[in-house]
Design an enzyme around this catalytic site. Structure first.
Site: not given
Length: 223
Positions: A173-174
C-alpha cells in the site's frame, strides 16, 4: 543526503518540492522525484523521521532504510507547533512547485495550511494526502499501509483459508501510494496550471485490486 546525479541534466531539475512525510509512502514519492532531478526539501520534526532508527543500522549509525528513501534530498528540522518554525515551513511552501502532505493526524486535529505555489505560476501542485484521504467519514483518522491493505482485501486474500488473514510481507500500500503520488505530480505538471492531485494508501491499494470494482458493479458487494 546529497544528490548523486547531475541536477542540470535531469528532467525535473527546475522543480522544487516540499516533502512533509515520514517512514515510507511520501518519502518514496520524494525519492522518485529527487531521482528525476527535483529539488526536494524534507521537513522533519526535532525527533527526526522515525525511519532513521529502523534496521539495518550501518557502521556509521545511519539507517540503511532511511538512506534508501531519502538520498538526494535536503532536510530541514521544524516543530510545526512552534510559530517561528511554522512560518519558516510556510515560506518554503510558497517557493515550492509541489508540496505533499502525509502527516499522521490524531482524530479531529487539523494540520497547518501549507499548500503552494502561491505565486500563481504554472507548476505541478501535487498534494499527497493522508492514508484514508482528506474527505469522508474517516478523514480524521491516521492512516497506515497495513490498514489500507486490510480495507482493500489484500490481507484477507493472504494465508490459508481456515486460518486468520496474514499480513503481507511487502509494503504494497505504501509503495503503490508513493508511485500514484509521483504519477499525479507528473501529470499535474503537464497541465499548464497547478491543480491539486491527491493519492492515498487506501485508494492506491484498491486500484490494484480489480475484484473490488468488479464485485461492486456486479451486485453491490464488496468482499
Amino acid at each position: 543526503m546529497e544528490a548523486q546525479h547531475q541536477q542540470s541534466e535531469a528532467p525535473l531539475s527546475e522543480v522544487r518540492v516540499l516533502e512533509m512525510g515520514q517512514i515510507l509512502a511520501a518519502p518514496y514519492c520524494g525519492r522518485l522525484l529527487a531521482d528525476a532531478g527535483a529539488d526536494v526539501v524534507k521537513i522533519e520534526s526535532p525527533h527526526g523521521d522515525p525511519s532513521r532508527g529502523l534496521p539495518a543500522i550501518l557502521s556509521d549509525e545511519h539507517s540503511g532504510y532511511f538512506m534508501w528513501l531519502n538520498v538526494g534530498k535536503k532536510s530541514v528540522v521544524a516543530d510545526l507547533r512552534n510559530d517561528d518554525d511554522l512560518a519558516l515551513v510556510r515560506g518554503l511552501a510558497l517557493k515550492a512547485d509541489a508540496d505533499r502532505e502525509h502527516v499522521a493526524r490524531n482524530p479531529g486535529q487539523e494540520g497547518p495550511e501549507l499548500r503552494g505555489p502561491a505565486s500563481g505560476q504554472p507548476g505541478p501542485g501535487g498534494v499527497f494526502g493522508l492514508g484514508v484521504g482528506a474527505t469522508g467519514v474517516y478523514a480524521d483518522r491516521a492512516g497506515q499501509g497495513i490498514v489500507a491493505e486490510g480495507w482493500a482485501g489484500a490481507i484477507d486474500m493472504n494465508g490459508a483459508p481456515d486460518q486468520p488473514p496474514v499480513p503481507l510481507g511487502i509494503a504494497l500500500a505504501d509503495v503503490s501510494a508513493g508511485l500514484h503520488a509521483y504519477s499525479a505530480i507528473l501529470t499535474a505538471s503537464t497541465s499548464g496550471t497547478a491543480p491539486t492531485a491527491r493519492a492515498t494508501t487506501s485508494t492506491s491499494r484498491c486500484s490494484m485490486h480489480p475484484a473490488l470494482p468488479r464485485d461492486h458493479l456486479a451486485g453491490g458487494r464488496v468482499r
